[in-house]
Design a protein around this motif. Structure first.
Motif, PDB file in Angstrom:
ATOM      1  N   ARG A  93       0.811  -1.217   0.000  1.00 57.69           N
ATOM      2  CA  ARG A  93       0.000   0.000   0.000  1.00 57.69           C
ATOM      3  C   ARG A  93       0.845   1.268   0.000  1.00 57.69           C
ATOM      4  O   ARG A  93       0.504   2.237  -0.674  1.00 57.69           O
ATOM      5  CB  ARG A  93      -0.948   0.002   1.212  1.00 57.69           C
ATOM      6  N   SER A  94       1.918   1.282   0.775  1.00 60.96           N
ATOM      7  CA  SER A  94       2.752   2.479   0.862  1.00 60.96           C
ATOM      8  C   SER A  94       4.034   2.119   1.596  1.00 60.96           C
ATOM      9  O   SER A  94       4.187   1.009   2.111  1.00 60.96           O
ATOM     10  CB  SER A  94       2.018   3.609   1.600  1.00 60.96           C
ATOM     11  N   GLY A  95       4.954   3.086   1.639  1.00 59.38           N
ATOM     12  CA  GLY A  95       6.154   2.920   2.445  1.00 59.38           C
ATOM     13  C   GLY A  95       7.262   2.129   1.776  1.00 59.38           C
ATOM     14  O   GLY A  95       7.289   1.968   0.547  1.00 59.38           O
ATOM     15  N   PRO A  96       8.200   1.595   2.582  1.00 59.55           N
ATOM     16  CA  PRO A  96       9.352   0.862   2.061  1.00 59.55           C
ATOM     17  C   PRO A  96       8.912  -0.394   1.307  1.00 59.55           C
ATOM     18  O   PRO A  96       7.776  -0.856   1.438  1.00 59.55           O
ATOM     19  CB  PRO A  96      10.146   0.492   3.315  1.00 59.55           C
ATOM     20  N   PRO A  97       9.808  -0.985   0.509  1.00 54.38           N
ATOM     21  CA  PRO A  97       9.473  -2.205  -0.240  1.00 54.38           C
ATOM     22  C   PRO A  97       8.944  -3.304   0.670  1.00 54.38           C
ATOM     23  O   PRO A  97       9.463  -3.534   1.766  1.00 54.38           O
ATOM     24  CB  PRO A  97      10.812  -2.600  -0.866  1.00 54.38           C
ATOM     25  N   ALA A 150      11.748   5.205  -8.749  1.00 57.88           N
ATOM     26  CA  ALA A 150      13.202   5.301  -8.862  1.00 57.88           C
ATOM     27  C   ALA A 150      13.690   6.722  -8.606  1.00 57.88           C
ATOM     28  O   ALA A 150      14.668   6.934  -7.872  1.00 57.88           O
ATOM     29  CB  ALA A 150      13.649   4.825 -10.241  1.00 57.88           C
ATOM     30  N   LEU A 151      13.008   7.707  -9.188  1.00 57.73           N
ATOM     31  CA  LEU A 151      13.494   9.080  -9.106  1.00 57.73           C
ATOM     32  C   LEU A 151      12.992   9.831  -7.882  1.00 57.73           C
ATOM     33  O   LEU A 151      13.757  10.507  -7.200  1.00 57.73           O
ATOM     34  CB  LEU A 151      13.091   9.851 -10.371  1.00 57.73           C
ATOM     35  N   LEU A 152      11.704   9.751  -7.603  1.00 58.36           N
ATOM     36  CA  LEU A 152      11.125  10.614  -6.575  1.00 58.36           C
ATOM     37  C   LEU A 152      11.162   9.995  -5.182  1.00 58.36           C
ATOM     38  O   LEU A 152      11.258  10.714  -4.184  1.00 58.36           O
ATOM     39  CB  LEU A 152       9.685  10.959  -6.939  1.00 58.36           C
ATOM     40  N   VAL A 153      11.074   8.676  -5.093  1.00 56.50           N
ATOM     41  CA  VAL A 153      11.060   8.026  -3.788  1.00 56.50           C
ATOM     42  C   VAL A 153      12.463   7.541  -3.422  1.00 56.50           C
ATOM     43  O   VAL A 153      12.994   7.884  -2.363  1.00 56.50           O
ATOM     44  CB  VAL A 153      10.063   6.849  -3.760  1.00 56.50           C
ATOM     45  N   ASN A 154      13.062   6.763  -4.298  1.00 50.60           N
ATOM     46  CA  ASN A 154      14.381   6.215  -4.004  1.00 50.60           C
ATOM     47  C   ASN A 154      15.491   7.229  -4.224  1.00 50.60           C
ATOM     48  O   ASN A 154      16.551   7.120  -3.616  1.00 50.60           O
ATOM     49  CB  ASN A 154      14.655   4.977  -4.853  1.00 50.60           C
ATOM     50  N   GLY A 155      15.290   8.201  -5.123  1.00 52.10           N
ATOM     51  CA  GLY A 155      16.317   9.185  -5.436  1.00 52.10           C
ATOM     52  C   GLY A 155      16.868   9.873  -4.184  1.00 52.10           C
ATOM     53  O   GLY A 155      17.941   9.519  -3.726  1.00 52.10           O
ATOM     54  N   PRO A 156      16.125  10.817  -3.602  1.00 45.40           N
ATOM     55  CA  PRO A 156      15.043  11.512  -4.296  1.00 45.40           C
ATOM     56  C   PRO A 156      15.601  12.622  -5.182  1.00 45.40           C
ATOM     57  O   PRO A 156      16.525  13.344  -4.803  1.00 45.40           O
ATOM     58  CB  PRO A 156      14.217  12.102  -3.144  1.00 45.40           C
ATOM     59  N   LEU A 157      15.049  12.759  -6.370  1.00 51.50           N
ATOM     60  CA  LEU A 157      15.501  13.751  -7.340  1.00 51.50           C
ATOM     61  C   LEU A 157      15.173  15.163  -6.873  1.00 51.50           C
ATOM     62  O   LEU A 157      14.073  15.423  -6.384  1.00 51.50           O
ATOM     63  CB  LEU A 157      14.817  13.480  -8.685  1.00 51.50           C
ATOM     64  N   LYS A 158      16.138  16.076  -7.079  1.00 50.70           N
ATOM     65  CA  LYS A 158      15.940  17.485  -6.744  1.00 50.70           C
ATOM     66  C   LYS A 158      16.168  18.345  -7.979  1.00 50.70           C
ATOM     67  O   LYS A 158      16.914  17.959  -8.890  1.00 50.70           O
ATOM     68  CB  LYS A 158      16.901  17.916  -5.631  1.00 50.70           C
ATOM     69  N   GLY A 281      17.986  -1.676  -6.523  1.00 48.93           N
ATOM     70  CA  GLY A 281      16.967  -2.266  -7.365  1.00 48.93           C
ATOM     71  C   GLY A 281      15.639  -1.554  -7.181  1.00 48.93           C
ATOM     72  O   GLY A 281      15.321  -1.091  -6.084  1.00 48.93           O
ATOM     73  N   CYS A 282      14.870  -1.479  -8.265  1.00 55.01           N
ATOM     74  CA  CYS A 282      13.564  -0.814  -8.204  1.00 55.01           C
ATOM     75  C   CYS A 282      12.549  -1.702  -8.903  1.00 55.01           C
ATOM     76  O   CYS A 282      12.544  -1.805 -10.132  1.00 55.01           O
ATOM     77  CB  CYS A 282      13.630   0.562  -8.853  1.00 55.01           C
ATOM     78  N   LEU A 283      11.699  -2.350  -8.109  1.00 58.54           N
ATOM     79  CA  LEU A 283      10.704  -3.279  -8.633  1.00 58.54           C
ATOM     80  C   LEU A 283       9.333  -2.608  -8.583  1.00 58.54           C
ATOM     81  O   LEU A 283       8.506  -2.899  -7.730  1.00 58.54           O
ATOM     82  CB  LEU A 283      10.700  -4.566  -7.798  1.00 58.54           C
ATOM     83  N   ASN A 284       9.109  -1.653  -9.522  1.00 57.29           N
ATOM     84  CA  ASN A 284       7.865  -0.911  -9.575  1.00 57.29           C
ATOM     85  C   ASN A 284       7.682  -0.121  -8.286  1.00 57.29           C
ATOM     86  O   ASN A 284       8.637   0.497  -7.806  1.00 57.29           O
ATOM     87  CB  ASN A 284       6.693  -1.839  -9.881  1.00 57.29           C
ATOM     88  N   GLY A 285       6.470  -0.050  -7.719  1.00 56.41           N
ATOM     89  CA  GLY A 285       6.236   0.765  -6.541  1.00 56.41           C
ATOM     90  C   GLY A 285       4.945   0.374  -5.857  1.00 56.41           C
ATOM     91  O   GLY A 285       4.286  -0.602  -6.230  1.00 56.41           O
TER      92      GLY A 285
END
Length: 335
Positions: A93-97, A150-158, A281-285
């Motif tokens: 639903r949310s949060g870490p993998p 990948a970019l906004l959660v795991n990045g996080p991109l700025k 690794g990024c397995l969707n979200g």
């Protein structure tokens, strides 16, 4: 109803159109959805080709957009007539993998959406981005959510950072557009001059032909003025990882989202240690990631890049076209 099913042990010549029983009426906390569109992804291809075995008679495809026909008791967030999207991991639903397999993913562990009607838990669905057609919406679930996570959660991109995307598949193009919307600089790679031109037109600040420049990682690093790339969307795995490590900055982030170059890689350990790289690794979200992305896409006016459309009964041909590597953007299925 019509459905595209896969006969064991898999293979594109074992995909067939079948007339099967219509989807059942929704039970408590379920939706019945009239499917309108889907798309093909490399995970779907892995199932269809037999590389990722599934049960005999599996209805294929994970990404689906459709219109709610009926709601079961207890459903308060959706109503008949709403446009909805499936998600890949309804249990996350949310949060870490929280998942490491596809046991509850449509088209793999359970029946998918390559069919005319589909009944499932309301928790499998989010809304469709405002202003999206059904075919556009069908591309969000796998490609869009993976790029977002990948970019906004795991990045996080700025804003002001640099992102490198590889090729012109769905994840890379979504990542390019998301990065542009957030004020990042984007480097894009491809072996096709035509695709490089299209990547530039889509907003890439710098493009590199990796076939003409096998040491493209060094070129990307130099383009940043010797700082290195902040975030890399790596789709090639073993074929691209060494150059991604070359390109990334000290303390940079490589999102491993694809295995187009094979299943096992040799990692150059000295630069990994020296640069203190984060390889993730990024397995969707999660469901929440998808809901957040839906709002972001509408707010920023981002539309996916669609390559070609196939009819439901042409699903095997759509996979063959995916195999060819000629596409730029998403291959969609109209149901």
């Amino acid at each position: 109803m019509r459905a595209m099913i896969l006969d064991a042990p898999g293979g594109l010549d074992r995909i067939r159109l079948a007339d099967i029983e219509d989807a059942r009426a929704p039970a408590a906390n379920e939706l019945r959805v009239r499917m309108k569109a889907s798309c093909v992804n490399y995970h779907d291809y892995g199932v269809a080709s037999g590389r990722a075995p599934t049960e005999d008679g599996r209805i294929l495809l994970a990404d689906g957009a459709g219109i709610v026909e009926a709601v079961g008791s207890g459903v308060t967030e959706f109503f008949p007539g709403d446009a909805v999207l499936t998600c890949i991991f309804p249990q996350w639903r949310s949060g870490p993998p929280q998942v490491s397999d596809f046991s509850q993913t449509p088209g793999d562990g359970v029946h998918g959406v390559a069919c005319e009607t589909f009944t499932a838990s309301a928790g499998l669905f989010t809304r469709v981005p405002r202003g999206y057609s059904m075919t556009e919406a069908a591309t969000v679930t796998t490609a869009g959510v993976t790029a977002w996570r990948a970019l906004l959660v795991n990045g996080p991109l700025k804003a002001g950072e640099t992102v490198l995307v590889q090729g012109s598949g769905g994840v890379s193009l979504y990542a390019l557009q998301i990065a542009n919307a957030l004020g990042a600089k984007v480097i894009a790679t491809s072996s096709s001059p035509d695709k490089l031109a299209r990547l530039r037109a889509l907003g890439a600040d710098h493009v590199i032909n990796y076939r003409e420049n096998p040491e493209w990682g060094r070129l990307a690093y130099e383009w940043t003025g010797g700082k290195g790339v902040d975030h890399i969307i790596d789709v090639g795995g073993p074929a691209t990882l060494a150059q991604s490590i070359e390109a990334v900055k000290i303390g940079g982030h490589i999102a491993m989202i694809g295995l187009l170059g094979g299943m096992e890689a040799t990692i150059p350990m000295i630069p990994m240690f020296a640069k203190q790289i984060r390889l993730q690794g990024c397995l969707n979200g999660s469901w929440q990631d998808q809901a957040d992305l839906v709002g972001f896409l509408a707010t920023h006016g981002i539309k996916p890049v669609l390559d070609r459309s196939f009819r439901l009964e042409e699903l095997a041909d759509a996979f063959r076209y995916e195999e060819s590597g000629l596409h730029f953007g998403k291959i969609v299925i109209e149901i």
